[in-house]
Design a protein around this motif. Structure first.
Motif, PDB file in Angstrom:
ATOM      1  N   MET A   1      -5.515 -17.443 -20.688  1.00 42.86           N
ATOM      2  CA  MET A   1      -6.371 -16.286 -20.534  1.00 42.86           C
ATOM      3  C   MET A   1      -7.261 -16.436 -19.300  1.00 42.86           C
ATOM      4  N   SER A   2      -7.854 -17.601 -19.156  1.00 42.04           N
ATOM      5  CA  SER A   2      -8.750 -17.840 -18.041  1.00 42.04           C
ATOM      6  C   SER A   2      -7.995 -17.840 -16.711  1.00 42.04           C
ATOM      7  N   THR A   3      -6.795 -18.414 -16.703  1.00 43.88           N
ATOM      8  CA  THR A   3      -6.004 -18.476 -15.485  1.00 43.88           C
ATOM      9  C   THR A   3      -5.560 -17.088 -15.048  1.00 43.88           C
ATOM     10  N   SER A   4      -5.142 -16.258 -15.977  1.00 41.13           N
ATOM     11  CA  SER A   4      -4.709 -14.909 -15.608  1.00 41.13           C
ATOM     12  C   SER A   4      -5.892 -14.073 -15.118  1.00 41.13           C
ATOM     13  N   ARG A   5      -7.062 -14.293 -15.696  1.00 41.93           N
ATOM     14  CA  ARG A   5      -8.252 -13.565 -15.231  1.00 41.93           C
ATOM     15  C   ARG A   5      -8.603 -13.985 -13.802  1.00 41.93           C
ATOM     16  N   PHE A   6      -8.497 -15.288 -13.503  1.00 45.49           N
ATOM     17  CA  PHE A   6      -8.763 -15.791 -12.155  1.00 45.49           C
ATOM     18  C   PHE A   6      -7.810 -15.160 -11.147  1.00 45.49           C
ATOM     19  N   PHE A   7      -6.518 -15.134 -11.473  1.00 47.11           N
ATOM     20  CA  PHE A   7      -5.540 -14.546 -10.554  1.00 47.11           C
ATOM     21  C   PHE A   7      -5.764 -13.047 -10.382  1.00 47.11           C
ATOM     22  N   LEU A   8      -6.123 -12.366 -11.435  1.00 47.60           N
ATOM     23  CA  LEU A   8      -6.382 -10.933 -11.358  1.00 47.60           C
ATOM     24  C   LEU A   8      -7.602 -10.640 -10.486  1.00 47.60           C
ATOM     25  N   LEU A   9      -8.662 -11.405 -10.662  1.00 49.32           N
ATOM     26  CA  LEU A   9      -9.851 -11.224  -9.830  1.00 49.32           C
ATOM     27  C   LEU A   9      -9.571 -11.585  -8.375  1.00 49.32           C
ATOM     28  N   SER A  10      -8.796 -12.636  -8.159  1.00 46.25           N
ATOM     29  CA  SER A  10      -8.433 -13.016  -6.791  1.00 46.25           C
ATOM     30  C   SER A  10      -7.609 -11.920  -6.124  1.00 46.25           C
ATOM     31  N   LEU A  11      -6.675 -11.369  -6.870  1.00 50.77           N
ATOM     32  CA  LEU A  11      -5.850 -10.289  -6.340  1.00 50.77           C
ATOM     33  C   LEU A  11      -6.706  -9.068  -6.009  1.00 50.77           C
ATOM     34  N   ALA A  12      -7.651  -8.735  -6.877  1.00 51.79           N
ATOM     35  CA  ALA A  12      -8.540  -7.595  -6.621  1.00 51.79           C
ATOM     36  C   ALA A  12      -9.409  -7.843  -5.388  1.00 51.79           C
ATOM     37  N   LEU A  13      -9.892  -9.058  -5.228  1.00 51.25           N
ATOM     38  CA  LEU A  13     -10.710  -9.397  -4.067  1.00 51.25           C
ATOM     39  C   LEU A  13      -9.909  -9.288  -2.773  1.00 51.25           C
ATOM     40  N   VAL A  14      -8.699  -9.810  -2.777  1.00 53.86           N
ATOM     41  CA  VAL A  14      -7.848  -9.743  -1.581  1.00 53.86           C
ATOM     42  C   VAL A  14      -7.490  -8.294  -1.264  1.00 53.86           C
ATOM     43  N   ALA A  15      -7.192  -7.499  -2.268  1.00 54.06           N
ATOM     44  CA  ALA A  15      -6.836  -6.092  -2.045  1.00 54.06           C
ATOM     45  C   ALA A  15      -8.015  -5.316  -1.469  1.00 54.06           C
ATOM     46  N   SER A  16      -9.212  -5.545  -1.994  1.00 54.69           N
ATOM     47  CA  SER A  16     -10.364  -4.812  -1.478  1.00 54.69           C
ATOM     48  C   SER A  16     -10.712  -5.264  -0.064  1.00 54.69           C
ATOM     49  N   ALA A  17     -10.592  -6.564   0.224  1.00 55.34           N
ATOM     50  CA  ALA A  17     -10.858  -7.043   1.583  1.00 55.34           C
ATOM     51  C   ALA A  17      -9.860  -6.453   2.570  1.00 55.34           C
ATOM     52  N   THR A  18      -8.608  -6.358   2.168  1.00 58.40           N
ATOM     53  CA  THR A  18      -7.586  -5.766   3.032  1.00 58.40           C
ATOM     54  C   THR A  18      -7.871  -4.288   3.283  1.00 58.40           C
ATOM     55  N   ALA A  19      -8.299  -3.583   2.260  1.00 57.54           N
ATOM     56  CA  ALA A  19      -8.612  -2.159   2.412  1.00 57.54           C
ATOM     57  C   ALA A  19      -9.798  -1.955   3.352  1.00 57.54           C
ATOM     58  N   VAL A  20     -10.833  -2.769   3.197  1.00 58.07           N
ATOM     59  CA  VAL A  20     -12.011  -2.651   4.067  1.00 58.07           C
ATOM     60  C   VAL A  20     -11.626  -2.956   5.509  1.00 58.07           C
ATOM     61  N   TYR A  21     -10.827  -3.980   5.719  1.00 59.69           N
ATOM     62  CA  TYR A  21     -10.388  -4.326   7.068  1.00 59.69           C
ATOM     63  C   TYR A  21      -9.578  -3.187   7.693  1.00 59.69           C
ATOM     64  N   GLY A  22      -8.666  -2.619   6.932  1.00 54.31           N
ATOM     65  CA  GLY A  22      -7.833  -1.522   7.440  1.00 54.31           C
ATOM     66  C   GLY A  22      -8.645  -0.295   7.785  1.00 54.31           C
ATOM     67  N   LEU A  23      -9.603   0.050   6.942  1.00 54.78           N
ATOM     68  CA  LEU A  23     -10.441   1.223   7.225  1.00 54.78           C
ATOM     69  C   LEU A  23     -11.314   0.992   8.452  1.00 54.78           C
ATOM     70  N   GLY A  24     -11.872  -0.190   8.577  1.00 53.67           N
ATOM     71  CA  GLY A  24     -12.699  -0.497   9.738  1.00 53.67           C
ATOM     72  C   GLY A  24     -11.907  -0.473  11.025  1.00 53.67           C
ATOM     73  N   ARG A  25     -10.702  -0.995  10.978  1.00 52.54           N
ATOM     74  CA  ARG A  25      -9.854  -1.007  12.173  1.00 52.54           C
ATOM     75  C   ARG A  25      -9.467   0.406  12.591  1.00 52.54           C
ATOM     76  N   ARG A  26      -9.142   1.241  11.612  1.00 55.28           N
ATOM     77  CA  ARG A  26      -8.773   2.617  11.911  1.00 55.28           C
ATOM     78  C   ARG A  26      -9.954   3.363  12.529  1.00 55.28           C
ATOM     79  N   THR A  27     -11.152   3.119  12.015  1.00 59.06           N
ATOM     80  CA  THR A  27     -12.348   3.784  12.528  1.00 59.06           C
ATOM     81  C   THR A  27     -12.614   3.381  13.967  1.00 59.06           C
ATOM     82  N   ARG A  28     -12.485   2.080  14.277  1.00 59.90           N
ATOM     83  CA  ARG A  28     -12.715   1.632  15.657  1.00 59.90           C
ATOM     84  C   ARG A  28     -11.695   2.242  16.607  1.00 59.90           C
TER      85      ARG A  28
END
Length: 70
Positions: A1-28
């Motif tokens: 349970m703990s391991t799957s929660r860690f991977f899920l949170l890590s995946l969410a963090l990576v996805a949000s960081a990628t989205a922020v990077y993509g939006l910032g790059r498009r804006t520039r």
């Protein structure tokens, strides 16, 4: 349970960081394109970055005694 929660949170963090990077790059990219287009339009309308020759500041002459001491 703990391991799957860690991977899920890590995946969410990576996805949000990628989205922020993509939006910032498009804006520039969009801002750069708009600035270049505005500069071209301004130049087409007769704008010039260099001052006219009659308004240019003449170079300041250096007095002969202001050179380096021998």
């Amino acid at each position: 349970m703990s391991t799957s929660r860690f991977f899920l949170l890590s995946l969410a963090l990576v996805a949000s960081a990628t989205a922020v990077y993509g939006l910032g790059r498009r804006t520039r990219r969009l801002e750069k394109r708009q600035l270049e287009e505005g500069l071209r339009n301004w130049e087409d309308e007769g704008g010039n970055l260099a001052p006219p020759a009659d308004q240019a500041v003449p170079p300041v002459a250096v007095p002969p005694n202001a050179g380096p001491a021998p």
